[in-house]
Design a protein around this motif. Structure first.
Motif, PDB file in Angstrom:
ATOM      1  N   GLU A 214      -4.629   1.855  17.668  1.00 13.20           N
ATOM      2  CA  GLU A 214      -5.059   2.153  16.077  1.00 13.20           C
ATOM      3  C   GLU A 214      -3.811   2.220  15.393  1.00 13.20           C
ATOM      4  N   ALA A 215      -2.893   2.822  15.566  1.00  9.59           N
ATOM      5  CA  ALA A 215      -1.464   2.865  14.921  1.00  9.59           C
ATOM      6  C   ALA A 215      -1.014   1.424  14.571  1.00  9.59           C
ATOM      7  N   ASN A 216      -0.708   0.532  15.505  1.00  5.07           N
ATOM      8  CA  ASN A 216      -0.631  -0.581  15.226  1.00  5.07           C
ATOM      9  C   ASN A 216      -1.487  -1.585  14.501  1.00  5.07           C
ATOM     10  N   SER A 217      -2.661  -1.325  14.686  1.00  7.43           N
ATOM     11  CA  SER A 217      -3.643  -2.105  13.572  1.00  7.43           C
ATOM     12  C   SER A 217      -3.486  -1.505  12.433  1.00  7.43           C
ATOM     13  N   LEU A 218      -3.268  -0.266  12.016  1.00  8.79           N
ATOM     14  CA  LEU A 218      -3.325   0.148  10.597  1.00  8.79           C
ATOM     15  C   LEU A 218      -1.948  -0.300  10.014  1.00  8.79           C
ATOM     16  N   LYS A 219      -0.858  -0.150  10.725  1.00 12.35           N
ATOM     17  CA  LYS A 219       0.446  -0.710  10.261  1.00 12.35           C
ATOM     18  C   LYS A 219       0.228  -2.178   9.407  1.00 12.35           C
ATOM     19  N   VAL A 220      -0.642  -2.923  10.368  1.00 12.26           N
ATOM     20  CA  VAL A 220      -0.547  -4.574   9.799  1.00 12.26           C
ATOM     21  C   VAL A 220      -1.307  -4.371   8.385  1.00 12.26           C
ATOM     22  N   PHE A 221      -2.366  -3.663   8.006  1.00 11.19           N
ATOM     23  CA  PHE A 221      -3.071  -3.457   6.941  1.00 11.19           C
ATOM     24  C   PHE A 221      -2.105  -2.721   5.759  1.00 11.19           C
ATOM     25  N   LEU A 222      -1.304  -1.972   6.339  1.00  8.54           N
ATOM     26  CA  LEU A 222      -0.343  -1.443   5.287  1.00  8.54           C
ATOM     27  C   LEU A 222       0.795  -2.375   5.116  1.00  8.54           C
ATOM     28  N   HIS A 223       1.171  -3.303   5.753  1.00  3.81           N
ATOM     29  CA  HIS A 223       2.126  -4.125   5.471  1.00  3.81           C
ATOM     30  C   HIS A 223       1.336  -5.307   4.315  1.00  3.81           C
ATOM     31  N   LEU A 224       0.101  -5.577   4.681  1.00  5.83           N
ATOM     32  CA  LEU A 224      -0.628  -6.398   3.597  1.00  5.83           C
ATOM     33  C   LEU A 224      -0.515  -5.536   2.401  1.00  5.83           C
ATOM     34  N   ASP A 225      -0.787  -4.106   2.185  1.00 10.08           N
ATOM     35  CA  ASP A 225      -0.802  -3.451   1.015  1.00 10.08           C
ATOM     36  C   ASP A 225       0.740  -3.390   0.306  1.00 10.08           C
ATOM     37  N   GLN A 226       1.689  -3.216   1.153  1.00 13.87           N
ATOM     38  CA  GLN A 226       3.221  -3.466   0.688  1.00 13.87           C
ATOM     39  C   GLN A 226       3.312  -4.761  -0.048  1.00 13.87           C
ATOM     40  N   LEU A 227       2.789  -5.891   0.682  1.00 14.68           N
ATOM     41  CA  LEU A 227       3.038  -7.174  -0.061  1.00 14.68           C
ATOM     42  C   LEU A 227       2.302  -7.242  -1.535  1.00 14.68           C
ATOM     43  N   HIS A 228       1.173  -6.561  -1.298  1.00 18.67           N
ATOM     44  CA  HIS A 228       0.194  -6.652  -2.631  1.00 18.67           C
ATOM     45  C   HIS A 228       1.125  -6.136  -3.749  1.00 18.67           C
ATOM     46  N   SER A 229       1.907  -4.928  -3.434  1.00 19.32           N
ATOM     47  CA  SER A 229       2.598  -4.250  -4.566  1.00 19.32           C
ATOM     48  C   SER A 229       3.710  -5.210  -4.853  1.00 19.32           C
ATOM     49  N   GLN A 230       4.309  -5.851  -3.847  1.00 15.94           N
ATOM     50  CA  GLN A 230       5.468  -6.810  -4.279  1.00 15.94           C
ATOM     51  C   GLN A 230       4.745  -7.964  -5.253  1.00 15.94           C
ATOM     52  N   LEU A 231       3.671  -8.417  -4.988  1.00 13.40           N
ATOM     53  CA  LEU A 231       3.115  -9.384  -5.669  1.00 13.40           C
ATOM     54  C   LEU A 231       2.723  -8.820  -7.123  1.00 13.40           C
ATOM     55  N   GLN A 232       2.381  -7.503  -7.272  1.00 12.96           N
ATOM     56  CA  GLN A 232       2.137  -7.085  -8.528  1.00 12.96           C
ATOM     57  C   GLN A 232       3.257  -7.051  -9.222  1.00 12.96           C
ATOM     58  N   THR A 233       4.554  -6.725  -8.708  1.00 10.11           N
ATOM     59  CA  THR A 233       5.717  -6.658  -9.560  1.00 10.11           C
ATOM     60  C   THR A 233       6.346  -7.989  -9.877  1.00 10.11           C
ATOM     61  N   LYS A 234       5.799  -9.028  -9.116  1.00 16.52           N
ATOM     62  CA  LYS A 234       6.480 -10.320  -9.458  1.00 16.52           C
ATOM     63  C   LYS A 234       5.549 -10.976 -10.645  1.00 16.52           C
ATOM     64  N   THR A 235       4.302 -10.557 -10.559  1.00 17.12           N
ATOM     65  CA  THR A 235       3.222 -11.001 -11.629  1.00 17.12           C
ATOM     66  C   THR A 235       3.450 -10.397 -12.810  1.00 17.12           C
ATOM     67  N   ARG A 236       3.947  -9.220 -12.856  1.00 16.83           N
ATOM     68  CA  ARG A 236       4.376  -8.193 -14.098  1.00 16.83           C
ATOM     69  C   ARG A 236       5.696  -8.898 -14.616  1.00 16.83           C
ATOM     70  N   LEU A 237       6.573  -9.337 -13.761  1.00 16.64           N
ATOM     71  CA  LEU A 237       7.755  -9.777 -14.372  1.00 16.64           C
ATOM     72  C   LEU A 237       7.568 -11.312 -15.068  1.00 16.64           C
ATOM     73  N   GLU A 238       6.784 -11.986 -14.459  1.00 14.68           N
ATOM     74  CA  GLU A 238       6.357 -13.583 -14.757  1.00 14.68           C
ATOM     75  C   GLU A 238       5.718 -13.366 -16.041  1.00 14.68           C
ATOM     76  N   VAL A 239       4.871 -12.377 -16.541  1.00 17.78           N
ATOM     77  CA  VAL A 239       4.234 -12.313 -17.940  1.00 17.78           C
ATOM     78  C   VAL A 239       5.026 -11.424 -18.876  1.00 17.78           C
ATOM     79  N   GLY A 240       6.065 -10.799 -18.308  1.00 16.68           N
ATOM     80  CA  GLY A 240       6.935 -10.219 -19.212  1.00 16.68           C
ATOM     81  C   GLY A 240       6.459  -8.669 -19.621  1.00 16.68           C
ATOM     82  N   ARG A 241       5.683  -8.009 -18.765  1.00 17.74           N
ATOM     83  CA  ARG A 241       5.188  -6.875 -19.007  1.00 17.74           C
ATOM     84  C   ARG A 241       6.130  -5.875 -18.529  1.00 17.74           C
ATOM     85  N   SER A 242       6.320  -4.424 -19.059  1.00 15.03           N
ATOM     86  CA  SER A 242       7.108  -3.695 -18.171  1.00 15.03           C
ATOM     87  C   SER A 242       6.369  -2.947 -17.306  1.00 15.03           C
TER      88      SER A 242
END
Length: 355
Positions: free
Chosen positions: A277-305
């Motif tokens: 279970e722990a390994n399976s949960l970690k993969v979901f959490l990796h995907l969540d971490q990637l989502h946070s980075q994608l949000q940061t990238k999008t925010r920078l591209e559109v010039g928002r703070s």
């Protein structure tokens, strides 16, 4: 009477500090003045009682508040302006560095148990899980995190996934995410893990332009050149955790019974004990971490703070940006922050004894 005495002492201190500031020419010199250190200590103690949240509220209501503050104090009087700006800069930088260091220590504690700090966690969650990591062994921490994300039919995990649902790379993979979630909640971890792992690579490829012969972490590394403050710190955490997931594995040296969560060992069929279970949960959490980075990238591209959430670590880092604190000021504040923390701890202990 005490208030009047405090006022007189404060005025005397201000005049001395003004005179000292009049003799320096660079922000770094101003930051290293003993008087500046004293002012930073006072301000840091106030900030550490969450006064920073008040500033966040004001900044959220007034667009460009940092620039407005700087302009106002400089227009009032050149010398007084320098004093007030130096206080704000040093205090904000010192407080931000203090919180960033706490964030790093929390991540180190979790990494020692095989986990990491999620960018989507609140400050309270960061502290809570970091405290658990320092008091529980690896297996006990695994159980606690799994219990949290499993409770109430996976409510916390479902909420996490709903946050990704509409993002392009994730929306494309909805059927895969849905199947993997069902398998995870039903305890079929040997199915959920290899189902999800290719999606990590696919999402990085879609969102960050991963080339045919480019590693997953290399897809995120260009962000490091344009991020600072908390954003840069969260990217470091993401790169570190992904490096472990995608790190090289010596097939000949790893037992087939190894429970290690590693993409190459699992998808090349070199290990059979990964399905927990722990390994399976970690993969979901990796995907969540990637989502946070994608949000940061999008925010920078559109010039928002960054959104001014009611999180002291976000507030402090954004305040440093809004004040335009020079790099020299930041470097100087880092040099004397440990000294300030020591003084603050001693002052607090003295106050407690006297109280």
């Amino acid at each position: 009477m005490d208030d009047e005495l405090d006022h007189l002492q404060g005025e005397a201190f201000r005049r001395r500090w003004v005179a000292d500031l009049g003799e320096v020419a660079a922000p770094q010199d101003a930051a290293l003045l003993p008087a500046t250190a004293r002012a930073a200590l006072r301000a840091w103690q106030r900030f550490s009682t969450r006064a920073a949240v008040i500033i966040a509220d004001a900044s959220a209501r007034a667009k460009g508040a940092g620039h407005a503050i700087e302009t106002a104090v400089r227009d009032t009087a050149p010398v007084v302006g320098r004093v007030l700006l130096a206080v704000a800069q040093v205090a904000a930088v010192t407080y931000a560095e203090h919180l960033n260091d706490q964030y790093r220590r929390a991540n180190d504690a979790l990494r020692s148990r095989g986990w990491w700090v999620l960018a989507s966690w609140s400050d309270d969650e960061v502290r809570y899980y970091a405290d658990l990591a320092t008091t529980l062994n690896r297996h006990a921490l695994d159980r606690e995190l799994c219990r949290h994300y499993r409770a109430y039919d996976g409510r916390a995990l479902r909420r996490l996934i709903r946050d990704w649902w509409e993002e392009g790379p994730y929306r494309l993979r909805r059927p895969i995410l849905r199947d993997a979630l069902a398998d995870h909640l039903d305890g079929r971890y040997r199915v959920s893990i290899p189902t999800l792992l290719p999606s990590v690579e696919g999402i990085v490829a879609d969102a960050f332009g991963l080339g045919m012969r480019t590693g997953v972490t290399a897809g995120l590394e260009p962000l490091a050149e344009i991020l600072d403050g908390l954003d840069a710190l969260q990217l470091d955490v993401a790169l570190e955790s992904l490096s472990y997931l995608y790190g090289r594995a010596d097939f000949a040296a790893v037992s087939a019974l190894s429970p290690r969560l590693n993409r190459h060992l699992i998808l090349h069929g070199r290990t059979v004990r990964y399905g927990n279970e722990a390994n399976s949960l970690k993969v979901f959490l990796h995907l969540d971490q990637l989502h946070s980075q994608l949000q940061t990238k999008t925010r920078l591209e559109v010039g928002r703070s960054a959104p001014l959430e009611q999180r002291p670590i976000r507030v402090a880092n954004e305040l440093v940006k809004n004040l335009g604190a020079p790099d020299e000021m930041i470097a100087a504040a880092r040099e004397f922050r440990p000294l300030l923390e020591g003084r603050a701890a001693r002052a607090l202990a003295t106050n407690e004894r006297q109280g």
